[in-house]
Design an enzyme around this catalytic site. Structure first.
Site, PDB file in Angstrom:
ATOM      1  N   GLU A 150       0.813  -1.225   0.000  1.00  0.00           N
ATOM      2  CA  GLU A 150       0.000   0.000   0.000  1.00  0.00           C
ATOM      3  C   GLU A 150       0.843   1.269   0.000  1.00  0.00           C
ATOM      4  O   GLU A 150       0.556   2.224  -0.723  1.00  0.00           O
ATOM      5  CB  GLU A 150      -0.941   0.020   1.214  1.00  0.00           C
ATOM      6  CG  GLU A 150      -2.139  -0.910   1.090  1.00  0.00           C
ATOM      7  CD  GLU A 150      -1.826  -2.339   1.474  1.00  0.00           C
ATOM      8  OE1 GLU A 150      -0.694  -2.605   1.939  1.00  0.00           O
ATOM      9  OE2 GLU A 150      -2.700  -3.206   1.312  1.00  0.00           O
ATOM     10  N   HIS A 180      -9.856  -5.264  10.890  1.00  0.00           N
ATOM     11  CA  HIS A 180     -10.572  -5.033   9.637  1.00  0.00           C
ATOM     12  C   HIS A 180     -11.829  -4.201   9.832  1.00  0.00           C
ATOM     13  O   HIS A 180     -12.651  -4.117   8.921  1.00  0.00           O
ATOM     14  CB  HIS A 180     -10.956  -6.364   8.980  1.00  0.00           C
ATOM     15  CG  HIS A 180      -9.824  -7.057   8.297  1.00  0.00           C
ATOM     16  ND1 HIS A 180      -8.732  -7.525   8.961  1.00  0.00           N
ATOM     17  CD2 HIS A 180      -9.609  -7.355   6.992  1.00  0.00           C
ATOM     18  CE1 HIS A 180      -7.899  -8.098   8.107  1.00  0.00           C
ATOM     19  NE2 HIS A 180      -8.398  -7.997   6.911  1.00  0.00           N
TER      20      HIS A 180
END
Lengths: 368, 459
Positions: free
Chosen positions: B193, B262
């Site tokens: 990322e 998450h």
């Protein structure tokens, strides 16, 4: 154990196969494996192509401009005109000057925070750079960026970045744009021996090779990441090999000799421009001044600095070549020095007298 | 004893699906792991494997059946010696000794279904002209269409991220984009990322208009330095020279049963940062209009989507020119007793609560922020001055949240208009737990919003 031995940390006696760059643009540097800590002249025992008179004189003037500019910046810092951090490029001038001579208009340049030399080599106006250092409205960022954050879209200079390592993916992104647009420009992405240990550098190496991006990763190895020597920070010290696991070729270059830098640059730029993907140039260089102006530099000896300055100084070596080859007279060199001092003094004059930004500037340039 | 084959949940958020095709027939012998059927969800077509070995006794749901709920028995597998009829008898609920039915057997793969509205409430003030042709689509489709339309309009727009191309998007938001635009403009990245966010920013500084997808914003945290230090600040640091037209997007906030790493809402993190714009759609039409605005904007814009809303259907204007203004809130429901301010999935609780409150005579004005930066203070403060009462609703943690800032500004800008202290409904101040019951407790509810609204109305 010699410094630069890439087997450091492994069982003594175990030898590793010598690194061979996967696809070097030429065989000229393939066999050269100097210790990264050694800056002995002629370490590579290779002929360095001679400069033409024009090239020699251009390089000399460019390097001298950076040297004099940085000396002046150091003075202004001491006088309180420049605040915060100020990282001088003195000693490393040959790197950016030699590579800029290898590029062409439209190629992009990006670097970290020791950036004044890169800006001058890109052709940015010394007045605008110095005025940014003093935080004045005539600075390249209107006084809002400072020493570490300056840009010029006109000169394709993309900063000037203060976060170590973060400019590396940005440099690959500039190359991505070139490839996307189908032009033949390359991106020169400079960073140091400190940044080279950051994780995002390797994320970038991977994608740059995977996508064959036209980017030249220039590692300016000046042997100290702030106060930490490369041997104390890096498990392997031949940084040109850091792309090995991504199949990015690389080589070490004597970054204290502008001709060697330019010769490597010429070959590598051609290779990268032809669409062969990224390349790593490790420039073996040295900074004479501290990491920043507030660095007492207790991590190295005065003798070490003096020795490099006396034996390896890129500007002095250039001057000696000019004299030996009778490319210019003593008087001509004096005239060059005088001209450069005038340019630098004018920039300092401007930077001290230009007003600070208008207070309305506080809230401008946040969004377009 | 025969084994029931149940309609499986194929994702943490799936509630129902279409039984597309049977690959076996009654009487066939199957082995564990054999593919016996295909199921379609709004995201993908998936294969169903036999969970046991034996002979197919009965197919209970015919091929082609739509909207089969998760855990519905769809077939039976018989063991040696059983027939379909003996199996059926054996599987009928047995009356227990006390006369009550036996408790249901725990079913495998049975997530707690999360509420999913079929349609969103029509806005009180539509952003499109009367008579505009509308189509019904999911938020996922609306986001995809927004990107596709803008990519057709501008060759500098490209999409990059993990699984966006060949896989068609981890949440199927980028479905079919690779086929239309090719791998030059729809780019699968490695799982890095920080690296690809930085490459995106570099490409934007060079003048391209990348859309960088984070599979979720949780993973975007790896790239937060590039978002803030490189994308948001460079224009300012360059004295206005270096614009950065980039979109960072992906699902934000709590999903379902995926645990703490998450499930996190980053609304206040990014709303804090000058140099960024932040939008957070709550319905398909807004998703399309805000995504298109984000792509056209010359600044870095973050689109905080929500996985739980991807399957939400709603009316979307059928127009390639439908673009919503960034920085303008929407009054989703007009009212005069209390102002409820929310965004993204919080709007579901807010609108549910408003309905309940209306039945009890309290008319709530519900504001959907749409944009968190810039935030529409005129709309919020104007409404507070009208209703004199404020409730904020969000799924994020309560400390230094968007709701906190709204309460602060209400006190600063409208103190004399407030008839009661503002109330804040937020997620619980804990990492998101996994257990279904604890997870429910960690998220706000419409009932909490109702209670908060009554609290500020009646003191």
């Amino acid at each position: 154990m010699s410094a630069g031995d890439t087997t450091r940390g492994f069982t003594p006696g175990v030898t590793f196969p010598e690194y061979v760059p996967p696809v070097p643009p030429s065989s000229m540097h393939a066999a050269w494996q100097p210790s990264s800590a050694s800056l002995a002249p002629g370490a590579n025992n290779m002929p360095i192509p001679a400069f033409t008179r024009d090239e020699e004189m251009t390089a000399y003037k460019e390097m001298l401009l950076i040297r004099r500019f940085e000396e002046k910046a150091g003075q202004l810092y001491g006088m309180g005109f420049i605040g915060g951090f100020c990282h001088l490029y003195i000693g490393q001038e040959a790197v950016v000057v030699g590579l800029q001579m290898a590029g062409k208009k439209g190629d992009q340049v990006i670097t970290t925070y020791r950036d004044h030399g890169h800006m001058l080599a890109c052709g940015m106006d010394p007045k605008g750079v110095m005025a940014e250092l003093t935080g004045r409205r005539g600075g390249y960022s209107r006084g809002k960026g400072g020493s570490m954050h300056m840009f010029s879209r006109d000169k394709q200079f993309f900063g000037g970045h203060g976060i170590v390592g973060a400019s590396v993916p940005l440099g690959a992104g500039l190359a991505f744009a070139n490839k996307y647009r189908g032009n033949d420009h390359v991106s020169f992405c400079y960073f140091g021996d400190g940044a080279v240990n950051q994780g995002q550098v390797y994320e970038t190496f991977n994608m740059a090779e995977l996508w064959k991006l036209p980017v030249i990763f220039v590692i300016e190895n000046n042997r100290y990441a702030m106060g930490t020597s490369i041997e104390r920070a890096s498990a392997t010290t031949n940084l040109s090999q850091r792309g090995l696991s991504f199949a990015i070729p690389g080589e070490q270059v004597d970054g204290m000799d502008v001709r060697a830098v330019n010769a490597a640059g010429d070959r590598v730029v051609k290779w990268v421009r032809a669409g062969n993907g990224p390349y790593i140039l490790e420039m073996l260089t040295y900074r004479y001044r501290g990491h920043s102006m507030s660095d007492p530099a207790k991590y190295r000896t005065r003798e070490e600095v003096d020795k490099v300055r006396e034996e390896r100084d890129p500007i002095e070596r250039s001057r000696v070549r000019i004299m030996e080859n009778r490319l210019a007279s003593e008087d001509e060199l004096k005239a060059i020095d005088k001209d450069i001092r005038e340019v630098v003094n004018a920039s300092a004059e401007f930077a001290q007298n230009d007003p600070e930004p208008d207070v309305a500037e506080l809230y401008t340039d946040v969004l377009l | 004893m025969a084994t029931q084959v149940l309609m499986p949940a194929l994702s943490p958020t799936m509630e129902e699906g279409k039984l597309a095709k049977w690959l076996i027939k009654e009487g066939d012998v199957v082995k564990s792991g054999m593919v016996i059927a295909e199921i379609e969800t709004d995201k993908a077509t998936m294969e169903v494997e036999a969970v046991d070995e034996g002979r197919i006794g009965a197919i209970l749901v015919p091929a082609g059946t739509e909207k089969v709920k998760v855990n519905t028995p769809i077939a039976t597998i018989l063991v040696d010696g059983e027939t379909a009829s003996t199996a059926a008898a054996a599987m009928a609920p047995k009356p227990a000794a006390n006369g009550h039915a036996a408790p249901p057997v725990a079913m495998p793969m049975a997530p707690a279904p999360m509420p999913m509205p079929a349609v969103h409430t029509a806005p009180a003030t539509p952003d499109w002209a009367p008579g505009t042709e509308m189509i019904t689509q999911t938020m996922r489709e609306a986001l995809r269409d927004a990107m596709a339309e803008e990519m057709r309009r501008d060759a500098d727009v490209l999409l990059m991220g993990e699984e966006v191309a060949q896989y068609q998007g981890a949440y199927k938001v980028s479905q079919n984009l690779l086929a239309e635009f090719g791998d030059k403009r729809v780019i699968d990245t490695p799982i890095t990322e920080q690296g690809f966010a930085g490459i995106g920013v570099g490409a934007a500084l060079a003048g391209l208009k990348p859309i960088v997808e984070f599979m979720t914003w949780n993973f975007g945290m790896q790239a937060i330095d590039q978002i803030i230090n490189s994308a948001a600040k460079t224009l300012y640091m360059s004295g206005g020279q270096m614009g950065c037209a980039i979109v960072f997007r992906g699902p934000n906030g709590a999903a379902a049963r995926v645990g703490a790493q998450h499930s996190q809402c980053y609304s206040s993190w990014y709303a804090h940062v000058p140099g960024l714009k932040v939008v957070c759609p709550s319905n398909p039409a807004d998703a399309k209009g805000l995504m298109k605005a984000a792509i056209r904007d010359p600044n870095p814009v973050l689109v905080l989507e929500n996985e739980m809303l991807y399957g939400m259907s709603g009316e979307v204007p059928k127009s390639a020119d439908f673009v919503l203004p960034i920085g303008k809130a929407r009054i989703a429901r007009a009212g005069h007793h209390v102002t409820i301010v929310s965004f993204a999935r919080g709007m579901m609780y807010a609108l549910d609560a408003a309905k309940t409150l209306a039945a009890e005579g309290i008319e709530a004005e519900v504001i959907d922020l749409r944009s968190l930066r810039p935030i529409d203070w005129d709309c919020i403060i104007g409404s507070i001055k009208k209703t004199n009462r404020l409730v904020t609703v969000e799924e994020a943690w309560p400390t230094c949240s968007v709701g906190s800032e709204i309460c602060a500004q209400a006190a600063i800008q409208a103190f004399d208009y407030l008839d009661a202290p503002p109330a804040k409904v937020s997620g619980a101040d804990v990492p998101m737990p996994y257990a279904a019951n604890l997870e429910r407790l960690a998220l706000p509810t419409a009932a909490q919003v109702v209670a908060a609204a009554k609290g500020v109305c009646y003191g």
